[in-house]
Design a protein around this motif. Structure first.
Motif, PDB file in Angstrom:
ATOM      1  N   UNK A 132      57.073 -20.359  -9.279  1.00  0.00           N
ATOM      2  CA  UNK A 132      58.076 -21.277  -8.768  1.00  0.00           C
ATOM      3  C   UNK A 132      58.398 -22.357  -9.819  1.00  0.00           C
ATOM      4  N   UNK A 133      59.568 -22.936  -9.690  1.00  0.00           N
ATOM      5  CA  UNK A 133      59.991 -23.979 -10.619  1.00  0.00           C
ATOM      6  C   UNK A 133      59.326 -25.316 -10.267  1.00  0.00           C
ATOM      7  N   UNK A 134      58.956 -26.069 -11.292  1.00  0.00           N
ATOM      8  CA  UNK A 134      58.426 -27.414 -11.087  1.00  0.00           C
ATOM      9  C   UNK A 134      59.065 -28.350 -12.106  1.00  0.00           C
ATOM     10  N   UNK A 135      58.974 -29.633 -11.831  1.00  0.00           N
ATOM     11  CA  UNK A 135      59.377 -30.654 -12.795  1.00  0.00           C
ATOM     12  C   UNK A 135      58.155 -31.508 -13.099  1.00  0.00           C
ATOM     13  N   UNK A 136      57.848 -31.672 -14.364  1.00  0.00           N
ATOM     14  CA  UNK A 136      56.683 -32.464 -14.750  1.00  0.00           C
ATOM     15  C   UNK A 136      56.827 -33.921 -14.311  1.00  0.00           C
ATOM     16  N   UNK A 141      51.387 -25.143 -19.462  1.00  0.00           N
ATOM     17  CA  UNK A 141      52.312 -24.307 -20.217  1.00  0.00           C
ATOM     18  C   UNK A 141      53.592 -25.039 -20.561  1.00  0.00           C
ATOM     19  N   UNK A 142      54.099 -25.823 -19.613  1.00  0.00           N
ATOM     20  CA  UNK A 142      55.324 -26.581 -19.850  1.00  0.00           C
ATOM     21  C   UNK A 142      55.123 -27.628 -20.940  1.00  0.00           C
ATOM     22  N   UNK A 143      54.033 -28.381 -20.856  1.00  0.00           N
ATOM     23  CA  UNK A 143      53.756 -29.407 -21.870  1.00  0.00           C
ATOM     24  C   UNK A 143      53.601 -28.766 -23.246  1.00  0.00           C
ATOM     25  N   UNK A 157      62.788 -35.103 -22.610  1.00  0.00           N
ATOM     26  CA  UNK A 157      62.247 -33.769 -22.916  1.00  0.00           C
ATOM     27  C   UNK A 157      61.814 -33.020 -21.664  1.00  0.00           C
ATOM     28  N   UNK A 158      61.329 -33.761 -20.662  1.00  0.00           N
ATOM     29  CA  UNK A 158      60.789 -33.121 -19.459  1.00  0.00           C
ATOM     30  C   UNK A 158      61.714 -33.226 -18.251  1.00  0.00           C
ATOM     31  N   UNK A 159      62.987 -33.473 -18.485  1.00  0.00           N
ATOM     32  CA  UNK A 159      63.930 -33.475 -17.363  1.00  0.00           C
ATOM     33  C   UNK A 159      64.005 -32.083 -16.746  1.00  0.00           C
ATOM     34  N   UNK A 160      64.462 -31.951 -15.496  1.00  0.00           N
ATOM     35  CA  UNK A 160      64.333 -30.694 -14.751  1.00  0.00           C
ATOM     36  C   UNK A 160      64.884 -29.442 -15.411  1.00  0.00           C
ATOM     37  N   UNK A 161      65.784 -29.565 -16.399  1.00  0.00           N
ATOM     38  CA  UNK A 161      66.263 -28.335 -17.011  1.00  0.00           C
ATOM     39  C   UNK A 161      65.192 -27.672 -17.864  1.00  0.00           C
ATOM     40  N   UNK A 162      64.134 -28.414 -18.213  1.00  0.00           N
ATOM     41  CA  UNK A 162      63.021 -27.836 -18.978  1.00  0.00           C
ATOM     42  C   UNK A 162      61.938 -27.494 -17.975  1.00  0.00           C
ATOM     43  N   UNK A 163      61.906 -26.268 -17.521  1.00  0.00           N
ATOM     44  CA  UNK A 163      61.035 -25.893 -16.414  1.00  0.00           C
ATOM     45  C   UNK A 163      60.258 -24.641 -16.733  1.00  0.00           C
ATOM     46  N   UNK A 164      59.253 -24.410 -15.940  1.00  0.00           N
ATOM     47  CA  UNK A 164      58.488 -23.158 -15.993  1.00  0.00           C
ATOM     48  C   UNK A 164      58.565 -22.518 -14.622  1.00  0.00           C
ATOM     49  N   UNK A 165      58.709 -21.255 -14.589  1.00  0.00           N
ATOM     50  CA  UNK A 165      58.889 -20.563 -13.320  1.00  0.00           C
ATOM     51  C   UNK A 165      57.578 -19.966 -12.835  1.00  0.00           C
ATOM     52  N   UNK A 207      45.012 -23.538  -7.963  1.00  0.00           N
ATOM     53  CA  UNK A 207      44.767 -22.897  -9.253  1.00  0.00           C
ATOM     54  C   UNK A 207      46.058 -22.690 -10.047  1.00  0.00           C
ATOM     55  N   UNK A 208      47.190 -22.748  -9.345  1.00  0.00           N
ATOM     56  CA  UNK A 208      48.435 -22.332  -9.956  1.00  0.00           C
ATOM     57  C   UNK A 208      49.145 -23.440 -10.715  1.00  0.00           C
ATOM     58  N   UNK A 209      49.137 -24.659 -10.175  1.00  0.00           N
ATOM     59  CA  UNK A 209      49.945 -25.725 -10.757  1.00  0.00           C
ATOM     60  C   UNK A 209      49.459 -26.112 -12.152  1.00  0.00           C
ATOM     61  N   UNK A 210      48.149 -25.985 -12.407  1.00  0.00           N
ATOM     62  CA  UNK A 210      47.640 -26.318 -13.740  1.00  0.00           C
ATOM     63  C   UNK A 210      48.251 -25.419 -14.806  1.00  0.00           C
TER      64      UNK A 210
END
Length: 572
Positions: A413-417, A532-534, A563-571, A524-527
């Motif tokens: 799922x998509x997250x925003x840092x 990975x995003x950072x 740099x971490x605005x929502x367009x920079x995401x991990x799925x 376990x998943x959010x880490x």
């Protein structure tokens, strides 16, 4: 005894120049395409060997690779030195202590990933027509060998793929590496015993049992007392500040030669001894990440390419290509390891989001499977067409690993840092001089964000995780992290060290940009997503440079927020 002539030496140097130059050049091109250099190295051998050049340009092939036993033995010797050091370096990748700490989940996954592939592979291999067998009278030994070869995964290829996908420093990545470490150890032990039984088939049952007992006993001794003695020696080398990495490299090479000689004398292959020696040295905390990287680069830059190129020089891949065998071995190898690891992960109660990634990470055969296949072919346990099928299976599983594993991560799922990272979570100039002090400084900041957290508890968990597997990355980046039972929502804090902090990084650079990630123990998943995003964002050189030039926390926040605005995401 035939002495080497000037012409022998000249041809040998030409061979090394051509083979190493083409293998490394094409290998780097494949690396840019996110593919293992192994594929390029074998391809160069196929192009220059009997498959292509020998078939279409026989005169050139004979001039560069003459059918002179002395000339062939020179290249063969260098190639086998390469594979011995490949096994030594593979052992260095295995942190047995860390794997042992994860023995509950890691051992369960590894055992399932041994049992299931063996069952899946044994049955079809046992009922293969006799034409595909080197010796139909030894059908059971052949089926056992094929079942064993289907259990071994290539840890270095998986580790490289996880590094590229920014997964290697996560708890999930650590679990995968731990499970693969146990899998490799069990798989190599089984293969060594089966090959020993095959080679010693003329001996009595008592003698064979003695060889098996000696092998298991030697492995147990090395993994207990041997690891302690090796760690003591490497610690003393470090304490005396002897020249590095030269002295450590010499010591590890001597250890490999000693263990290789012992296992060869026992009646099993020297490769197992080099593998065990690597595990003994790899568990030492005195062996820095930088030294490990130098050893790895030496092995993969010179020795390993020559071994895999040499395979292509010895085998006619067109003449020995059998479509049925290639499809059978590839399908059975990938499916068996995938479902074995998947069932192991299910049995340990891991979250569904991690099951596919764990299963995929266990599928590559890679270099290890090819090495085992080469040994079996030279000892006439398998035919050349079966070896060709094994090579194609190993290459195919290695090539698809990166895209396949990346696909499993993109399904998240998509997250925003910025949900977990705030303006007040920044230290613009850290005062810490050591890694432990740096972690404590960031833990104090994290505790100030969530009043329910205890600084000492945070520090203890982060330092424990750090001691298990270091979190330093290349280019001055470190991402320490921990999972906390008392935490309800993730917290991310950032610190900048202008002077730099020694963090035992692979490139030996001090850490200057440090993110501390705290996540709930139940998630376990959010880490995986946050780390990975950072790692992907901060890996941009210009961004790191801009952060280092900032005057204060406000300027740092502006850069990181962008740099971490929502367009920079991990799925997910």
């Amino acid at each position: 005894m035939q002495n080497l002539s000037e012409h022998n030496i000249f041809i040998f140097l030409v061979q090394l120049f051509v083979l190493l130059g083409l293998a490394r050049g094409l290998g780097e091109l494949f690396r840019k395409w996110k593919q293992p250099p192994l594929t390029a190295e074998i391809l160069v051998g196929i192009l220059l060997g009997p498959t292509i050049m020998g078939r279409f340009l026989p005169g050139w092939h004979q001039a560069i690779f003459p059918a002179d036993p002395v000339q062939q033995n020179m290249l063969e010797t260098v190639a086998w030195i390469g594979v011995l050091f490949l096994l030594l370096e593979t052992g260095l990748e295995i942190d047995f202590s860390s794997a042992w700490r994860q023995r509950g989940k890691a051992l369960a996954i590894a055992l399932w990933d041994v049992i299931i592939p063996m069952i899946v592979a044994f049955v079809p291999c046992y009922f293969l027509p006799g034409d595909f067998l080197a010796d139909p009278e030894r059908r059971i030994i052949f089926a056992l060998f094929m079942a064993t070869i289907m259990t071994i995964s290539d840890l270095p290829i998986t580790a490289r793929a996880m590094h590229d996908l920014k997964l290697s420093k996560t708890d999930l990545g650590f679990l995968i590496i731990s499970a693969l470490s146990v899998n490799d150890l069990i798989g190599w032990l089984l293969f060594t015993l089966i090959l020993g039984f095959f080679m010693q088939s003329g001996l009595s049952a008592v003698h064979i049992l003695l060889i098996a007992a000696a092998t298991i006993g030697f492995a147990a001794l090395c993994l207990t007392l041997g690891r302690t003695l090796t760690d003591t020696a490497l610690t003393k080398i470090k304490a005396k500040q002897l020249p590095q990495p030269g002295i450590s490299l010499t010591f590890i090479c001597l250890l490999g030669l000693l263990c290789g000689a012992i296992t060869q004398k026992i009646g099993i292959h020297a490769l197992f001894g080099f593998f065990i020696a690597g595990i003994m040295a790899g568990g030492s905390k005195a062996l820095s990440e930088n030294v490990r990287q130098i050893i790895s680069q030496m092995v993969y830059a010179i020795f390993v390419p020559l071994f895999f190129v040499n395979i292509g020089l010895k085998v006619d891949f067109l003449g020995s290509f059998n479509v049925f065998l290639v499809l059978l071995v590839t399908a059975v190898g990938i499916a068996g390891k995938y479902y074995g690891a998947w069932l192991g992960a299910v049995a340990t109660g891991l979250p569904k989001s991690n099951l596919q990634s764990i299963a995929i990470a266990h599928t590559p055969g890679g270099a290890m499977v090819i090495v085992i296949g080469m040994l079996a072919m030279e000892d006439r346990l398998i035919t050349e067409p079966m070896f060709v099928a094994i090579v194609f299976s190993a290459v195919a599983s290695s090539v698809i690993l990166g895209p396949w594993l990346g696909y499993s991560l993109r399904k998240r799922r998509e997250i925003s840092l910025l949900e977990y990272f705030f303006h007040r979570a920044i230290i613009s100039r850290m005062q810490a001089a050591t890694r432990e002090q740096g972690i404590r400084e960031l833990c104090v900041l994290a505790a100030g964000i969530d009043d329910s957290l205890d600084v000492e508890d945070i520090c203890r968990n982060v330092l424990q995780r750090e001691s298990t597997m270091g979190t330093a990355m290349e280019e001055g980046i470190a991402i320490p992290h921990a999972r906390l039972a008392a935490l309800k929502s993730p917290i991310v804090v950032f610190g900048r060290s202008l002077e730099g902090i020694e963090w035992n990084s692979p490139d030996n650079k001090p850490a200057r940009l440090i993110f501390l990630i705290l996540t709930p123990a139940s998630d376990d998943d959010v880490q995986v997503q946050i780390l990975g995003l950072i790692a992907r964002v901060i890996s941009r050189a210009q961004l790191r440079q801009d952060i280092m030039q900032c005057e204060n926390a406000d300027e740092i926040w502006t850069i990181l927020h962008t740099a971490f605005t929502p367009q920079v995401i991990i799925r997910k």
